[in-house]
Every structure is written in C-alpha cells, then in structure tokens.
Scaffold this motif. Sequence first.
Motif, PDB file in Angstrom:
ATOM      1  N   ALA A 107       0.826  -1.209   0.000  1.00  0.00           N
ATOM      2  CA  ALA A 107       0.000   0.000   0.000  1.00  0.00           C
ATOM      3  C   ALA A 107       0.853   1.249   0.000  1.00  0.00           C
ATOM      4  O   ALA A 107       0.520   2.251  -0.641  1.00  0.00           O
ATOM      5  N   ASP A 108       1.985   1.209   0.697  1.00  0.00           N
ATOM      6  CA  ASP A 108       2.864   2.382   0.791  1.00  0.00           C
ATOM      7  C   ASP A 108       4.234   1.930   1.260  1.00  0.00           C
ATOM      8  O   ASP A 108       4.373   0.889   1.916  1.00  0.00           O
ATOM      9  N   ILE A 109       5.244   2.719   0.936  1.00  0.00           N
ATOM     10  CA  ILE A 109       6.615   2.384   1.339  1.00  0.00           C
ATOM     11  C   ILE A 109       7.373   3.675   1.612  1.00  0.00           C
ATOM     12  O   ILE A 109       7.223   4.661   0.890  1.00  0.00           O
ATOM     13  N   HIS A 110       8.161   3.678   2.685  1.00  0.00           N
ATOM     14  CA  HIS A 110       8.890   4.881   3.084  1.00  0.00           C
ATOM     15  C   HIS A 110      10.275   4.511   3.603  1.00  0.00           C
ATOM     16  O   HIS A 110      10.437   3.522   4.317  1.00  0.00           O
ATOM     17  N   ARG A 111      11.236   5.349   3.281  1.00  0.00           N
ATOM     18  CA  ARG A 111      12.541   5.254   3.930  1.00  0.00           C
ATOM     19  C   ARG A 111      12.476   6.032   5.243  1.00  0.00           C
ATOM     20  O   ARG A 111      12.017   7.178   5.267  1.00  0.00           O
ATOM     21  N   VAL A 112      12.931   5.417   6.325  1.00  0.00           N
ATOM     22  CA  VAL A 112      12.956   6.073   7.630  1.00  0.00           C
ATOM     23  C   VAL A 112      14.335   5.856   8.233  1.00  0.00           C
ATOM     24  O   VAL A 112      14.701   4.726   8.565  1.00  0.00           O
ATOM     25  N   SER A 113      15.088   6.941   8.376  1.00  0.00           N
ATOM     26  CA  SER A 113      16.448   6.815   8.885  1.00  0.00           C
ATOM     27  C   SER A 113      16.486   6.642  10.406  1.00  0.00           C
ATOM     28  O   SER A 113      17.457   6.109  10.949  1.00  0.00           O
ATOM     29  N   ASP A 114      15.446   7.112  11.101  1.00  0.00           N
ATOM     30  CA  ASP A 114      15.417   6.982  12.558  1.00  0.00           C
ATOM     31  C   ASP A 114      15.388   5.516  12.969  1.00  0.00           C
ATOM     32  O   ASP A 114      14.762   4.679  12.314  1.00  0.00           O
TER      33      ASP A 114
END
Length: 336
Positions: A59-66
Amino acid sequence: MIIQLDSTISTPDKEAIISRIRSLEYKTTEVQTQRSAYIVAIGKRDFDIRQLGQLSGIADIHRVSDDYKLVSRKWKIGRTSVNLGDGVYIGDGSLAIMAGPCSIENEEQVQKTIDHLVKNGVRIMRGGVFKPRSSPYAFRGLGIDGLKMWHTLARKAGIKIISEVMQVSQIAEMHDYVDVFQVGARNTQNFNLLDELGKVDKAVMIKRGISGTIEELLYSAEYVFAAGNEKLILCERGIRTYERASRNTLDVNAIPILKEKTHLPVVADPSHGIGIREFVEPVALAAVMAGADGIIYETHQEPEKAASDGQQTLDFEESSRLIRRLQQASILLHEF
C-alpha cells in the motif's frame, strides 16, 4: 524502511515481498496492529525503493532513517489521533484535559472529583490505584477494588479513566476498567511491560523517564507499537536535573521537538513537572503554547488532606480556573 501492506494482501504476495527485501540484505520484522500490517526492514544497502513499490500487495513504502521507525513522523504525514470512544479524543486538534487526584482514596472523593470534572466539561479522569512510592511506608493505593469502584462511578457520568499500570500481572485485571494505561516514569524502560501493553487494544500513555532523553522515550513507544498497539500517547512530565528549587524540571523544549519527531500525540504533566501548586498553572499554559495536545494534572477537593502529592495538587477552585485558561490558551494558539 517501513512497508505498509494492503489489507487484502495474499500470503504468496507477502512472502514474495519478504523474499525480495531479504535478497537486498535487509532484515525484516512483521508488525500487525489494530489498524494495519507493516514490514519493518533494517539494512544498510542503498537501492531504489521503486523496485519494491511495484510489487503486488504494497500500500505504501517509506525510507525512515530513525532507529525508532514506526513512531517516527518521517513515514506518516498525518498525526495520530487516539479515540477513547464516546467522542473523546487525544490528538485530534483540540486540547485534551485530564485531571484527578494522585491517588484514588475512597468513594466520596471519587464522586466529588467526577462532579467537578463534569461541571467543567472535562471527560478524562486521572488517578492511581497502584502507586509507586519512594517510601515503602507511604500510601500505595486501593488496588483493583478501588479501580472497580471508580469505574462504576465514572461510567455513570461518561468519564474516561487513565491509571498507572506498574507490572505485567496487573494488565489483565485492569483491562476492563481503564481507557488508558499509564506507564509511569519509573517504568518507561520496563521493556517486558511495554511488550505486553503492545498486545492490548487499549490506549497507552508513556511518561518520560525521570532522567530519560527524548530519544529514549521514543524508543519506549516503539516497543509498544512494534508489539502491535498504535494507540499511543507520549507525556513530558519533567526530568531530574541539578535544580533544587522545584520537584523536577519540566522540559518545555521537548514538546515541539517530540511533535517534530513523531506523529503521536504529546501531552504535558505540569503537576509532576514542577511539583509546586502555585506554579502548576503557568507551566501548564506554557506547555499549551509550546504545542501540547493535552494537559494532565492533579486536583483534589482538599489537597492538604490528600493521601499523596498534596503539595502539587490544585483544589477545585484552582482547577476550574486552570481549565478555563487552558481552553482560552488553546483557542488563542489556533488563531495564530
């Protein structure tokens, strides 16, 4: 990286996604919450996330550096609102007010407090039935029987309950009688407790540790979210510093910083934050102007006779004035 899965994803599609992620040398963790299913992927290899985004079932994809990925604001544009039912929300854009005694003492005290809250339009009552006290000889609460009595009276008045849970064994017996489980400052890094609270479908408010950093508070919230519970609230309640003029030092700085770092609601506790009755109001107003989604404070019909924390507890007249001023401050803030 956070991958949000379609609610109708098939098992073969999910297995294909996990296989593809692992082929990129990323470790995967599946997270199923009340609201959605996610795959948290941890790794260092750089790649074009469009390779994954085209896979069926995403449904959705995100890069998260935290490192605290699920509670990070970097993947969720909209802010989280916690629905307690019956039109009571925390984090919906209005100011949530939670008030009540430090300790639940008896039926008369509970009823008088409920009457005070109803009169002032407050829908959430705080209070402790299991009290962590510095001294083993201090009043330590009425326990589950006190909570049941409180719940009966609160439900009749349409009041929601927030109360502290101190250990894993208390979760099940408290579950049906609270609307928000509070994790106190002494338990912020009790990871066994946080894991178990991640398995319940009840809101959880986590207070910042006595000497805890903002990052450590976010990690604590990540434990609950990763275990399956998205109904999370963070609370700035003051930290221990070298300053001796007040009980603690309320970190007003933490409120806008947390709002920038996380999508979760952020509330402030001025009673514990400063620990001095006459200064609770200005500190509470400062927290609202800093962007707090809610205020939780202590009130009692006779603070001088309170079983605990009387020195930082407002009487009902002071409480009524504070509620009016908090509401005025919230309106003023939204007019900017």
